[in-house]
Design an enzyme around this catalytic site. Structure first.
Site, PDB file in Angstrom:
ATOM      1  N   ASP A   1    -110.293 -34.205 -17.497  1.00  0.00           N
ATOM      2  CA  ASP A   1    -109.182 -33.545 -18.181  1.00  0.00           C
ATOM      3  C   ASP A   1    -107.839 -34.182 -17.840  1.00  0.00           C
ATOM      4  OD1 ASP A   1    -109.796 -32.499 -15.557  1.00  0.00           O
ATOM      5  OD2 ASP A   1    -108.135 -31.114 -15.881  1.00  0.00           O
ATOM      6  N   GLU A   2    -106.886 -33.937 -18.707  1.00  0.00           N
ATOM      7  CA  GLU A   2    -105.467 -34.242 -18.482  1.00  0.00           C
ATOM      8  C   GLU A   2    -105.177 -35.696 -18.128  1.00  0.00           C
ATOM      9  OE1 GLU A   2    -103.460 -30.054 -17.333  1.00  0.00           O
ATOM     10  OE2 GLU A   2    -104.297 -31.103 -15.618  1.00  0.00           O
ATOM     11  N   LEU A   3    -105.789 -36.617 -18.865  1.00  0.00           N
ATOM     12  CA  LEU A   3    -105.424 -38.023 -18.691  1.00  0.00           C
ATOM     13  C   LEU A   3    -104.033 -38.263 -19.274  1.00  0.00           C
ATOM     14  CD1 LEU A   3    -108.298 -40.569 -19.212  1.00  0.00           C
ATOM     15  CD2 LEU A   3    -107.025 -39.958 -17.163  1.00  0.00           C
TER      16      LEU A   3
END
Lengths: 530, 530
Positions: B338-340
């Site tokens: 998540d959240e790259l």
């Protein structure tokens, strides 16, 4: 006490960046001067009490300070927690003594006696000096209460690493005095009960941030946990259980414990509303008792409020309050007076019968000695000030610690709490005690407090919901956001509040984490703009 | 597992008002029949294990059940806490035995082995029968895991008053099975650290409500507390301190402790984002490490994510994850994802150099064996289902326990948390696992979980921020809100949740109070419409 006295002093603090070594000071002193010399605390350090006729509770305070000095063992909140300080400590001078004394002419009364004097007549100021050369540090005050405040500051000055207690910032010179005489914390022990041990632990924490008033909302509609000598049935029928009662000796012990920590206990027996449970003992004294739908007759279940139009209820109430007030040492007592419900009385036959028999003046007149607590909103202070009353600021939109947890009433799945949102420490910290007031009205503001109402709280979450948030108002009302001084600054304050929070943990409290630990040991790295 | 199997059973429960004597059951069984006869538990009560080759952890489960039966001592949540039940208990029959057995053909494997089988192949159902005449109660299941679930239910059936443990509702017949195979709780132990003892206490509480997955978010950008055999430097350099580390034996003990309670440990090592701290050991593997302003390069400080375009980083990551995965007993492992942050890579020279050297297909393809956790919003499930992936529901707008506490970043005094407001138990409870999906997609929903992200949490507030709120999803995914069945109802649920909360207190947990105690002992009296 004119706030303008402190404006000049505060500007000194606000004008410079605080060195990281004094991050732990909370509330920040009015005047603080530090150096850059390392100084260690001797393993044989002692407090030298040079106070003629020193009272017992001053010696107890010194014992407590000695205990904290030895046991706090707080590592500096930097990467390494002080490991990089060891070089500076090699060959450092050693501090062996703190000498406590009163100013000439001052008399040594017990701290507990000083703490309950009328607001404006207490002396909390002190001067603390710590030389860099290892010679004796000195603490001087005008009262034992001032010495107590100075000891609290002294305990916040030192860090610990690998067996050594030290500061890197000698010499240190502090001159300090509160901006406002009233700095409180309010706890509701009626919606849910708190054992005495929880209250004592909370009083300890209050003392660490120089809060001087425990506003104890002890009874409400849901329970009457206070054992009253002349009215024992109120607790027998009104406490949640025989174990959930504050006996007269409990109350006396709490008052004594608070007093020894410079804290006045302001007892609140809320009337004529918030009294439903009295009907369990005196059904004839309470209107609309447990009427349904409860929402028509009260802000919270169960409905019920004293029939204060009836002479026998007036007599009972006066006698009850006098009986309770006689057991406290404070100069003050709170009778509540909030959230009276009109339909409860207009639908109540005994009340209407009495009203029809007489011409009653509904314009209640309060003595101008009365202190008014402003709680619904910070917007309300002006109206109170215009009537000339002195003010304690407890605005729900800044200071209610219970807000933001959603509805607690059944059948309301997506309901909010009435005072949403949650009040972060930093939002509370932006409160301006003098907002909306004219300069002539400033002196009416005695101070303020944060409050925990207990519909959704109990001993199970007491520490994390209160601490360190309740320290926000403690600093506002000690360190003062004055009209012409520099305002308090959340960015400057956060590292100090982190220090306070971690020191609280060292002392066994369970304050909530403010940030990831990664941020806590890197001051400012997690600022929004970093 | 087709949800429609349980529709008929659920309608039985929802169609009748539950008698107050079984308020403590949580999650509510699929099929529950009760009578009106008082039955006391004998002081000589024993569990009779009629299971051939019973594994050690079944005997441990029985010992635990015996302990709870003797020590819960939960008074009924009514005025008097059971004082009015004593008349009914005079001359009541006495229950002396619960016989545990497996269905014919079932084999007795350890509970811990049953708990880690692939989703959809575990057997958690059980049948529990308690006659009114004092003859032996029976618990029958198809696996030791089913017996464990039945013991959990058995322990919730009894109240205590004045030395007597009893039910007023014999005979009792329960047939029970979960609606969804995945019922989880997620804990982030990286933003702030939790000692093993806190995790064990949390596993106990999870088992009480039949949660079967501990989703352990063990590392993140702020710290790497996991000691990995082949990469010991990651914890040496990445843990907050040498004491704040999960050793291999800690992890094994947690897996064993969880397994014995029917709980699968789903370890999550988030990659390639949420990995900044790996740079403390492998600086060349991390892009934009601690770059500022951090907000340009990451959702939270510190910035930094694995340079996954580099072959050596791919090899390292694969080796690291394989090494960790080999130490767990679960059929599953979570790699985050998540959240790259895009600017982190577009500004990173080594990443761009590598990308220029090859033609990289950025369309990442996941095996359809992958299970996708839906977390940003409940709205996102449909898009995942349309790609044919199986789903675990962890929507922040219903299930994130940390929301609503305001901003934790410095310099943001009035900031909100991104997922405001606070999620009350009742709001979480209204979540519909199948909302927005087509009937053909229902079987893709494996279940769901509530999550505690720890930016503002630590052991100091763990119990009250998680419990009893995390029980909401436990009931949704066990007792099931099916498309054509009656929905779960918050008004019916509240008294049961109160019972659960008070039983948790009896067992030493510190769950938050849901209401004033006055309301807790008067079911429905504090409903909005009462």
């Amino acid at each position: 006490m004119a706030p303008s006295r402190y404006v000049g002093i505060l500007a000194l603090v606000a004008g410079c960046l605080l060195p990281s070594g004094v991050q732990a000071l909370w509330p920040i002193p009015n005047k603080l001067e530090t150096g850059t010399t390392a100084l260690t605390v001797s393993p044989f350090f002692y407090f030298d009490v040079q106070v003629e006729g020193a009272p017992l509770d001053l010696y107890e305070a010194v014992s407590q300070a000695q205990f904290y000095l030895a046991n706090d063992k707080l590592g500096r909140l930097v990467v390494g927690r002080g490991a990089n300080d060891t070089t500076a400590l090699v060959g450092a001078n050693t501090l062996s003594t703190l000498t406590l004394s009163l100013m000439s002419g001052a008399t040594a009364e017990p701290i507990a006696s000083e703490a309950v004097k009328p607001l404006g007549t207490r002396s909390e100021e002190y001067t603390l000096t710590i030389p860099a050369d290892g010679s004796a540090a000195t603490l001087v005050a005008n009262s034992t209460l001032g010495l107590y405040r100075g000891l609290t500051t002294f305990n916040q000055l030192f860090y610990y690493y690998s067996g050594v207690t030290y500061t890197l910032l000698a010499p240190i010179a502090i001159t300090d005095t509160p901006a406002y005489p009233f700095r409180g914390f309010a706890l509701d022990t009626a919606r849910n009960f708190y054992p005495v041990s929880d209250i004592l632990r909370t009083l300890d924490a209050m003392s660490w941030v120089k809060i001087n008033t425990f506003h104890w909302h002890i009874t409400d509609s849901q329970s009457f946990p206070l054992e009253v000598a002349q009215y024992p049935e109120l607790a027998i029928n009104g406490a949640y259980s025989p174990q959930e009662v504050y006996t007269p000796s409990d109350v006396q012990y709490i008052i004594q414990y608070a007093g020894a920590r410079g804290i006045d206990v302001l007892l609140e027996v809320d009337t004529p509303g918030h009294t439903s449970i009295i009907a369990a003992t005196y059904p004839d004294y309470v209107a609309c008792f447990d009427e349904t739908p409860w929402a028509t007759y009260a802000n919270e279940p169960p409905a019920g409020q004293l029939r204060f139009a009836l002479p026998e209820v007036v007599n009972f109430t006066a006698s009850l309050l006098a009986d309770i007030a006689s057991t406290v040492s404070s100069s003050y007592f709170s009778t509540g007076g909030d959230e009276l419900n009109t339909p409860c009385y207009t639908n109540d036959y005994p009340t209407q019968l009495q009203l029809n028999k007489m011409v009653l003046d509904w314009n209640i007149t309060l003595s101008n000695e009365t202190i008014v607590m402003v709680w619904i909103s910070s917007e309300d202070a002006l109206a109170v000030a215009e009537k000339g009353f002195r003010i304690v600021q407890a605005p729900s939109n800044y200071f209610y610690l219970d807000c933001g947890a959603g509805a607690w009433l059944g059948g309301d799945p997506t309901g909010n709490s009435w005072c949403d949102p949650f009040k972060t420490w930093s939002e509370s910290y932006t409160f301006d005690p003098l907002a909306n007031l004219t300069e002539a009205q400033y002196e009416l503001v005695l101070g303020g407090e944060q409050c925990l109402w207990s519909e959704q709280s109990s001993p199970d979450n007491l520490d994390p919901i209160v601490w360190p948030r309740a320290a926000s108002s403690a600093e506002i009302f000690w360190s003062a956001q004055q009209p012409t001084g520099a305002p308090l600054n959340v960015t400057e304050a956060l590292p100090r509040l982190q220090d306070l929070r971690f020191r609280m943990v060292q002392r066994g409290l369970r304050p909530i984490a403010l940030q990831p630990y990664w941020c806590a040991i890197r001051p400012d790295a997690c600022d929004l703009t970093a």
